[in-house]
Design a protein around this motif. Structure first.
Motif, PDB file in Angstrom:
ATOM      1  N   ILE A 103       0.837  -1.202   0.000  1.00  0.00           N
ATOM      2  CA  ILE A 103       0.000   0.000   0.000  1.00  0.00           C
ATOM      3  C   ILE A 103       0.870   1.249   0.000  1.00  0.00           C
ATOM      4  O   ILE A 103       0.657   2.192  -0.771  1.00  0.00           O
ATOM      5  CB  ILE A 103      -0.949  -0.005   1.210  1.00  0.00           C
ATOM      6  CG1 ILE A 103      -1.985  -1.131   1.075  1.00  0.00           C
ATOM      7  CG2 ILE A 103      -1.649   1.349   1.361  1.00  0.00           C
ATOM      8  CD1 ILE A 103      -2.863  -1.300   2.292  1.00  0.00           C
ATOM      9  N   PHE A 104       1.873   1.250   0.870  1.00  0.00           N
ATOM     10  CA  PHE A 104       2.755   2.418   0.936  1.00  0.00           C
ATOM     11  C   PHE A 104       3.581   2.566  -0.340  1.00  0.00           C
ATOM     12  O   PHE A 104       3.815   3.687  -0.804  1.00  0.00           O
ATOM     13  CB  PHE A 104       3.666   2.313   2.157  1.00  0.00           C
ATOM     14  CG  PHE A 104       2.983   2.663   3.444  1.00  0.00           C
ATOM     15  CD1 PHE A 104       2.470   3.932   3.641  1.00  0.00           C
ATOM     16  CD2 PHE A 104       2.855   1.729   4.454  1.00  0.00           C
ATOM     17  CE1 PHE A 104       1.823   4.267   4.832  1.00  0.00           C
ATOM     18  CE2 PHE A 104       2.216   2.052   5.640  1.00  0.00           C
ATOM     19  CZ  PHE A 104       1.702   3.321   5.835  1.00  0.00           C
ATOM     20  N   ALA A 105       4.016   1.471  -0.918  1.00  0.00           N
ATOM     21  CA  ALA A 105       4.761   1.546  -2.174  1.00  0.00           C
ATOM     22  C   ALA A 105       3.895   2.144  -3.280  1.00  0.00           C
ATOM     23  O   ALA A 105       4.357   2.970  -4.076  1.00  0.00           O
ATOM     24  CB  ALA A 105       5.259   0.161  -2.577  1.00  0.00           C
ATOM     25  N   GLY A 106       2.626   1.734  -3.328  1.00  0.00           N
ATOM     26  CA  GLY A 106       1.715   2.292  -4.324  1.00  0.00           C
ATOM     27  C   GLY A 106       1.473   3.778  -4.116  1.00  0.00           C
ATOM     28  O   GLY A 106       1.419   4.548  -5.087  1.00  0.00           O
ATOM     29  N   LEU A 107       1.346   4.193  -2.850  1.00  0.00           N
ATOM     30  CA  LEU A 107       1.145   5.616  -2.572  1.00  0.00           C
ATOM     31  C   LEU A 107       2.371   6.435  -2.940  1.00  0.00           C
ATOM     32  O   LEU A 107       2.254   7.566  -3.436  1.00  0.00           O
ATOM     33  CB  LEU A 107       0.804   5.808  -1.085  1.00  0.00           C
ATOM     34  CG  LEU A 107      -0.582   5.336  -0.653  1.00  0.00           C
ATOM     35  CD1 LEU A 107      -0.727   5.425   0.859  1.00  0.00           C
ATOM     36  CD2 LEU A 107      -1.673   6.141  -1.344  1.00  0.00           C
ATOM     37  N   MET A 108       3.556   5.885  -2.706  1.00  0.00           N
ATOM     38  CA  MET A 108       4.781   6.590  -3.119  1.00  0.00           C
ATOM     39  C   MET A 108       4.803   6.789  -4.626  1.00  0.00           C
ATOM     40  O   MET A 108       5.154   7.870  -5.128  1.00  0.00           O
ATOM     41  CB  MET A 108       6.007   5.802  -2.681  1.00  0.00           C
ATOM     42  CG  MET A 108       6.286   5.809  -1.202  1.00  0.00           C
ATOM     43  SD  MET A 108       7.790   4.865  -0.831  1.00  0.00           S
ATOM     44  CE  MET A 108       7.615   4.635   0.935  1.00  0.00           C
ATOM     45  N   ALA A 109       4.441   5.747  -5.377  1.00  0.00           N
ATOM     46  CA  ALA A 109       4.412   5.852  -6.833  1.00  0.00           C
ATOM     47  C   ALA A 109       3.379   6.883  -7.284  1.00  0.00           C
ATOM     48  O   ALA A 109       3.617   7.644  -8.237  1.00  0.00           O
ATOM     49  CB  ALA A 109       4.112   4.485  -7.442  1.00  0.00           C
ATOM     50  N   TRP A 110       2.243   6.934  -6.608  1.00  0.00           N
ATOM     51  CA  TRP A 110       1.191   7.890  -6.954  1.00  0.00           C
ATOM     52  C   TRP A 110       1.653   9.325  -6.704  1.00  0.00           C
ATOM     53  O   TRP A 110       1.457  10.219  -7.548  1.00  0.00           O
ATOM     54  CB  TRP A 110      -0.070   7.580  -6.145  1.00  0.00           C
ATOM     55  CG  TRP A 110      -1.247   8.443  -6.495  1.00  0.00           C
ATOM     56  CD1 TRP A 110      -1.551   8.964  -7.718  1.00  0.00           C
ATOM     57  CD2 TRP A 110      -2.261   8.888  -5.610  1.00  0.00           C
ATOM     58  NE1 TRP A 110      -2.710   9.696  -7.661  1.00  0.00           N
ATOM     59  CE2 TRP A 110      -3.172   9.669  -6.375  1.00  0.00           C
ATOM     60  CE3 TRP A 110      -2.519   8.690  -4.262  1.00  0.00           C
ATOM     61  CZ2 TRP A 110      -4.285  10.258  -5.819  1.00  0.00           C
ATOM     62  CZ3 TRP A 110      -3.646   9.282  -3.707  1.00  0.00           C
ATOM     63  CH2 TRP A 110      -4.514  10.052  -4.476  1.00  0.00           C
ATOM     64  N   VAL A 111       2.273   9.567  -5.552  1.00  0.00           N
ATOM     65  CA  VAL A 111       2.761  10.907  -5.246  1.00  0.00           C
ATOM     66  C   VAL A 111       3.847  11.315  -6.252  1.00  0.00           C
ATOM     67  O   VAL A 111       3.887  12.470  -6.700  1.00  0.00           O
ATOM     68  CB  VAL A 111       3.307  10.946  -3.801  1.00  0.00           C
ATOM     69  CG1 VAL A 111       4.055  12.252  -3.541  1.00  0.00           C
ATOM     70  CG2 VAL A 111       2.162  10.802  -2.804  1.00  0.00           C
TER      71      VAL A 111
ATOM     72  N   ALA B  86      11.327  16.436  -6.655  1.00  0.00           N
ATOM     73  CA  ALA B  86      12.439  16.223  -5.734  1.00  0.00           C
ATOM     74  C   ALA B  86      11.937  15.896  -4.337  1.00  0.00           C
ATOM     75  O   ALA B  86      12.470  15.014  -3.661  1.00  0.00           O
ATOM     76  CB  ALA B  86      13.326  17.468  -5.709  1.00  0.00           C
ATOM     77  N   VAL B  87      10.890  16.591  -3.892  1.00  0.00           N
ATOM     78  CA  VAL B  87      10.324  16.322  -2.571  1.00  0.00           C
ATOM     79  C   VAL B  87       9.706  14.928  -2.521  1.00  0.00           C
ATOM     80  O   VAL B  87       9.846  14.207  -1.521  1.00  0.00           O
ATOM     81  CB  VAL B  87       9.274  17.398  -2.215  1.00  0.00           C
ATOM     82  CG1 VAL B  87       8.527  17.025  -0.933  1.00  0.00           C
ATOM     83  CG2 VAL B  87       9.944  18.753  -2.054  1.00  0.00           C
ATOM     84  N   SER B  88       9.039  14.529  -3.594  1.00  0.00           N
ATOM     85  CA  SER B  88       8.412  13.201  -3.613  1.00  0.00           C
ATOM     86  C   SER B  88       9.451  12.089  -3.509  1.00  0.00           C
ATOM     87  O   SER B  88       9.176  11.026  -2.955  1.00  0.00           O
ATOM     88  CB  SER B  88       7.578  13.026  -4.883  1.00  0.00           C
ATOM     89  OG  SER B  88       8.400  12.890  -6.030  1.00  0.00           O
ATOM     90  N   LEU B  89      10.653  12.335  -4.036  1.00  0.00           N
ATOM     91  CA  LEU B  89      11.704  11.324  -3.963  1.00  0.00           C
ATOM     92  C   LEU B  89      12.285  11.192  -2.562  1.00  0.00           C
ATOM     93  O   LEU B  89      12.938  10.189  -2.251  1.00  0.00           O
ATOM     94  CB  LEU B  89      12.820  11.668  -4.951  1.00  0.00           C
ATOM     95  CG  LEU B  89      12.458  11.512  -6.430  1.00  0.00           C
ATOM     96  CD1 LEU B  89      13.608  11.991  -7.303  1.00  0.00           C
ATOM     97  CD2 LEU B  89      12.122  10.061  -6.749  1.00  0.00           C
ATOM     98  N   LEU B  90      12.045  12.186  -1.715  1.00  0.00           N
ATOM     99  CA  LEU B  90      12.512  12.090  -0.332  1.00  0.00           C
ATOM    100  C   LEU B  90      11.733  11.050   0.460  1.00  0.00           C
ATOM    101  O   LEU B  90      12.229  10.547   1.476  1.00  0.00           O
ATOM    102  CB  LEU B  90      12.394  13.449   0.364  1.00  0.00           C
ATOM    103  CG  LEU B  90      13.328  14.559  -0.118  1.00  0.00           C
ATOM    104  CD1 LEU B  90      13.081  15.835   0.673  1.00  0.00           C
ATOM    105  CD2 LEU B  90      14.783  14.132   0.013  1.00  0.00           C
ATOM    106  N   VAL B  91      10.525  10.716   0.018  1.00  0.00           N
ATOM    107  CA  VAL B  91       9.722   9.721   0.745  1.00  0.00           C
ATOM    108  C   VAL B  91      10.383   8.349   0.710  1.00  0.00           C
ATOM    109  O   VAL B  91      10.649   7.756   1.773  1.00  0.00           O
ATOM    110  CB  VAL B  91       8.277   9.664   0.196  1.00  0.00           C
ATOM    111  CG1 VAL B  91       7.445   8.683   1.014  1.00  0.00           C
ATOM    112  CG2 VAL B  91       7.638  11.038   0.217  1.00  0.00           C
ATOM    113  N   PRO B  92      10.677   7.778  -0.470  1.00  0.00           N
ATOM    114  CA  PRO B  92      11.385   6.491  -0.461  1.00  0.00           C
ATOM    115  C   PRO B  92      12.782   6.593   0.122  1.00  0.00           C
ATOM    116  O   PRO B  92      13.278   5.630   0.724  1.00  0.00           O
ATOM    117  CB  PRO B  92      11.415   6.087  -1.943  1.00  0.00           C
ATOM    118  CG  PRO B  92      11.208   7.345  -2.702  1.00  0.00           C
ATOM    119  CD  PRO B  92      10.332   8.191  -1.844  1.00  0.00           C
TER     120      PRO B  92
END
Length: 203
Positions: free
Chosen positions: A30-38, A50-56
């Motif tokens: 679920i979290f992996a899918g949300l990261m891809a969506w963001v 750039a900010v979205s890449l800080l999540v993973p």
């Protein structure tokens, strides 16, 4: 508390047991899918990307820290010699902190910082995922609590100190990528041509 939760799990209906077993690992997807969506939502803006890449990145850093902590603390699993919903991991797969809880908390905090509207959805998922690790018998409650704190603090620190550098780097790369020559190339005078003003080629 661990004994009470594991006993509750053993007395629960089969559908609830199956849900706990499924969710303890499905939460990661679920979290992996949300990261891809963001990441997909931010694709049109280099700074948001750039900010979205800080999540993973924060999630990976938190996981590595939890692995180092496990190798130092060496707390054995609570499920040794007990009947639990899932098989107890092999000896040497230590318990404190919970990797699942660490990843869930880091992902949830990172996603909430990247897109605040996700906060009401991702935090309950992280808490349920942590609880599921006790429910299936894989961790003590304090393992889960330590993982949640570790993941949350790590993600907050990553966003606190790396958001600025990441966005500045994204702007700099975007500016360089947009640079292009704006002046026409000078015309070369062929040999033997009389001197005079150089006119741009027709057409």
């Amino acid at each position: 508390m661990y004994d009470d939760i594991v006993e509750l799990a053993g007395q629960s209906p089969s559908w609830l047991q199956a849900s706990g077993i499924l969710f303890t690992d499905a939460g990661l997807l679920i979290f992996a899918g949300l990261m891809a969506w963001v990441f997909w939502r931010a694709r049109t803006s280099p700074t948001r990307l750039a900010v979205s890449l800080l999540v993973p990145a924060a999630t990976a850093i938190a996981y590595l820290i939890s692995e180092v902590a496990k190798s130092v603390i060496h707390e054995d699993r609570p499920c040794r010699n007990l009947v639990t919903l899932v098989d107890c991991p092999p000896i040497g797969d230590w318990s404190l902190p919970s990797n699942h809880s660490t990843i869930a908390a880091a992902a949830a905090v990172g996603l909430a910082l990247a897109w605040r509207r996700l906060a009401p959805w991702v935090f309950p998922v992280a808490l349920l995922m942590g609880f599921s690790r006790v429910f299936v018998g894989a961790h003590y409650p304090h393992d889960v609590l330590a993982g949640l704190v570790l993941g949350s603090v790590t993600a907050w620190l990553v966003f606190r100190y790396l958001t600025g550098p990441a966005t500045r780097l994204a702007r700099r790369l975007t500016a360089h990528a947009g640079d292009a020559p704006t002046q026409p190339m000078p015309r070369v005078r062929p040999r033997g041509e009389s001197k005079g003003p150089l006119l741009p080629p027709r057409g």
